[in-house]
Design a protein around this motif. Sequence first.
Motif, PDB file in Angstrom:
ATOM      1  N   PHE A   1       0.858  -1.190   0.000  1.00  9.20           N
ATOM      2  CA  PHE A   1       0.000   0.000   0.000  1.00  9.20           C
ATOM      3  C   PHE A   1       0.886   1.229   0.000  1.00  9.20           C
ATOM      4  CE2 PHE A   1      -2.222   3.504   2.023  1.00  9.20           C
ATOM      5  CZ  PHE A   1      -3.451   3.488   1.393  1.00  9.20           C
ATOM      6  N   HIS A   2       0.515   2.217  -0.804  1.00  9.30           N
ATOM      7  CA  HIS A   2       1.218   3.501  -0.798  1.00  9.30           C
ATOM      8  C   HIS A   2       0.258   4.593  -1.223  1.00  9.30           C
ATOM      9  CE1 HIS A   2       3.322   6.858  -2.825  1.00  9.30           C
ATOM     10  NE2 HIS A   2       4.051   6.799  -1.728  1.00  9.30           N
ATOM     11  N   SER A   3       0.311   5.702  -0.527  1.00  8.76           N
ATOM     12  CA  SER A   3      -0.518   6.837  -0.920  1.00  8.76           C
ATOM     13  C   SER A   3       0.062   8.132  -0.370  1.00  8.76           C
ATOM     14  CB  SER A   3      -1.959   6.673  -0.411  1.00  8.76           C
ATOM     15  OG  SER A   3      -2.758   7.780  -0.809  1.00  8.76           O
ATOM     16  N   ARG A   4      -0.028   9.179  -1.179  1.00 11.08           N
ATOM     17  CA  ARG A   4       0.177  10.518  -0.658  1.00 11.08           C
ATOM     18  C   ARG A   4      -1.125  10.959  -0.013  1.00 11.08           C
ATOM     19  NH1 ARG A   4       4.933  12.690  -2.437  1.00 11.08           N
ATOM     20  NH2 ARG A   4       5.891  11.659  -4.239  1.00 11.08           N
ATOM     21  N   VAL A   5      -1.036  11.895   0.913  1.00 13.30           N
ATOM     22  CA  VAL A   5      -2.210  12.288   1.695  1.00 13.30           C
ATOM     23  C   VAL A   5      -2.312  13.812   1.736  1.00 13.30           C
ATOM     24  CG1 VAL A   5      -3.379  12.105   3.927  1.00 13.30           C
ATOM     25  CG2 VAL A   5      -1.939  10.219   3.121  1.00 13.30           C
ATOM     26  N   ARG A   6      -3.518  14.302   1.565  1.00 11.71           N
ATOM     27  CA  ARG A   6      -3.758  15.745   1.656  1.00 11.71           C
ATOM     28  C   ARG A   6      -3.862  16.151   3.118  1.00 11.71           C
ATOM     29  NH1 ARG A   6      -8.361  15.824  -0.649  1.00 11.71           N
ATOM     30  NH2 ARG A   6      -9.722  16.111   1.147  1.00 11.71           N
ATOM     31  N   PRO A   7      -3.060  17.128   3.564  1.00 13.81           N
ATOM     32  CA  PRO A   7      -3.161  17.574   4.970  1.00 13.81           C
ATOM     33  C   PRO A   7      -4.450  18.356   5.188  1.00 13.81           C
ATOM     34  CG  PRO A   7      -1.603  18.940   3.775  1.00 13.81           C
ATOM     35  CD  PRO A   7      -1.996  17.840   2.835  1.00 13.81           C
ATOM     36  N   SER A   8      -4.781  18.590   6.446  1.00 13.26           N
ATOM     37  CA  SER A   8      -6.036  19.269   6.781  1.00 13.26           C
ATOM     38  C   SER A   8      -5.995  20.764   6.486  1.00 13.26           C
ATOM     39  CB  SER A   8      -6.363  19.047   8.262  1.00 13.26           C
ATOM     40  OG  SER A   8      -5.329  19.572   9.084  1.00 13.26           O
ATOM     41  N   LYS A   9      -4.804  21.313   6.293  1.00 15.60           N
ATOM     42  CA  LYS A   9      -4.674  22.726   5.925  1.00 15.60           C
ATOM     43  C   LYS A   9      -3.472  22.885   4.994  1.00 15.60           C
ATOM     44  CE  LYS A   9      -1.952  23.843  10.086  1.00 15.60           C
ATOM     45  NZ  LYS A   9      -1.875  24.683  11.299  1.00 15.60           N
ATOM     46  N   PRO A  10      -3.430  23.944   4.192  1.00  9.79           N
ATOM     47  CA  PRO A  10      -2.332  24.112   3.223  1.00  9.79           C
ATOM     48  C   PRO A  10      -0.980  24.326   3.897  1.00  9.79           C
ATOM     49  CG  PRO A  10      -4.222  25.503   2.671  1.00  9.79           C
ATOM     50  CD  PRO A  10      -4.450  24.988   4.068  1.00  9.79           C
ATOM     51  N   TYR A  11       0.042  23.727   3.301  1.00  6.89           N
ATOM     52  CA  TYR A  11       1.436  23.948   3.686  1.00  6.89           C
ATOM     53  C   TYR A  11       2.231  24.254   2.415  1.00  6.89           C
ATOM     54  CZ  TYR A  11       0.646  21.971   8.362  1.00  6.89           C
ATOM     55  OH  TYR A  11       0.214  21.726   9.638  1.00  6.89           O
ATOM     56  N   LYS A  12       3.285  25.009   2.566  1.00  4.80           N
ATOM     57  CA  LYS A  12       4.133  25.339   1.432  1.00  4.80           C
ATOM     58  C   LYS A  12       4.752  24.070   0.850  1.00  4.80           C
ATOM     59  CE  LYS A  12       8.090  28.214   0.095  1.00  4.80           C
ATOM     60  NZ  LYS A  12       9.145  29.142   0.584  1.00  4.80           N
ATOM     61  N   ASP A  13       4.686  23.932  -0.461  1.00  2.00           N
ATOM     62  CA  ASP A  13       5.275  22.819  -1.218  1.00  2.00           C
ATOM     63  C   ASP A  13       4.610  21.471  -0.938  1.00  2.00           C
ATOM     64  OD1 ASP A  13       7.166  24.592  -2.314  1.00  2.00           O
ATOM     65  OD2 ASP A  13       8.553  24.286  -0.649  1.00  2.00           O
ATOM     66  N   VAL A  14       3.422  21.475  -0.342  1.00  2.00           N
ATOM     67  CA  VAL A  14       2.688  20.229  -0.117  1.00  2.00           C
ATOM     68  C   VAL A  14       1.442  20.238  -1.008  1.00  2.00           C
ATOM     69  CG1 VAL A  14       1.447  18.793   1.539  1.00  2.00           C
ATOM     70  CG2 VAL A  14       3.494  20.043   2.256  1.00  2.00           C
ATOM     71  N   PRO A  15       1.335  19.301  -1.963  1.00  2.00           N
ATOM     72  CA  PRO A  15       0.174  19.275  -2.871  1.00  2.00           C
ATOM     73  C   PRO A  15      -1.131  19.084  -2.100  1.00  2.00           C
ATOM     74  CG  PRO A  15       1.915  17.788  -3.630  1.00  2.00           C
ATOM     75  CD  PRO A  15       2.294  18.217  -2.257  1.00  2.00           C
ATOM     76  N   MET A  16      -2.172  19.778  -2.528  1.00  2.00           N
ATOM     77  CA  MET A  16      -3.473  19.685  -1.875  1.00  2.00           C
ATOM     78  C   MET A  16      -4.475  18.891  -2.725  1.00  2.00           C
ATOM     79  SD  MET A  16      -3.130  21.064   1.057  1.00  2.00           S
ATOM     80  CE  MET A  16      -4.819  21.259   1.613  1.00  2.00           C
TER      81      MET A  16
END
Length: 274
Positions: free
Chosen positions: A137-152
């Motif tokens: 299993f592998h997945s990227r995850v969207r955080p609960s709020k925006p962060y710099k350089d983190v895809p939403m």
Amino acid sequence: MRDLHFKTKTHQAWAGIVSTVDRGNFVFVHIRSSKTGKELNNYKLPADLAEQVEKIKSYSALVAYAKANQITDSASDAHRGSDSSSVPSCPAPALTPAKSSEQERGILFVEVDTVGRGKDTEIIEISVVDNTENVLFHSRVRPSKPYKDVPMGEPSFAEIWQGLSNAIGRADIAFYNADFTKRYILQSIAKAFDTPKPEHFYTLFPYNKVICVGERYKEFNNYRLGYFCNYGLQHINSACGQSGLFWKDVSNSPSGNAIKSARLWKYLDHKAVA
């Protein structure tokens, strides 16, 4: 189903079977404030989930399960549209004990990448690898709020939770740094399902044996260097290098680190036998 009662410093919950003339039986979960006694939330769940609800061992697990599996009115369903079915249910704890997967070499290695600090830390990538270095299993995850350089544009932790928990099942779970990774998973669960952070990791995986590869290597390394040595937890790359393991062929991503953890575990197993 027997009635369930849970109480924390701020909240208390009751769950039990309720019968109505028009809608039949259902599981009713009632949440109120421990300080004021004020009613906070009520959840209705299908009656066929009663056996699973009865196995839940904590307030936070009950609330998460109730939120994920509640029955909504048709008007609410129409308002939510397809969004209500897009978030997978947070599963109840396993109903039967795990097999002795360690003896069968069925250990799964789980590693994560995170963003934020302290209580705001949450997972933005997670991988599960088996003992033969296959990525289950592998997945990227969207955080609960925006962060710099983190895809939403990635799925939320709630959306990947069902696939993640299915991949792990009841196998033994190995983390390189278990204390940190378990805490990050619990914090991500709390944010994803809008519930208080579960008090213990076994709330979600009560029958899964949890293994800390880094602690096992630390004990081995201190013994190897002398009884009076007390070195702390090494970085996983350093631990692999000190053990003569090849690790530069994989990245420092969660999948790569899980593979390194699997290699280190097998190395320690070999040394234990030798």
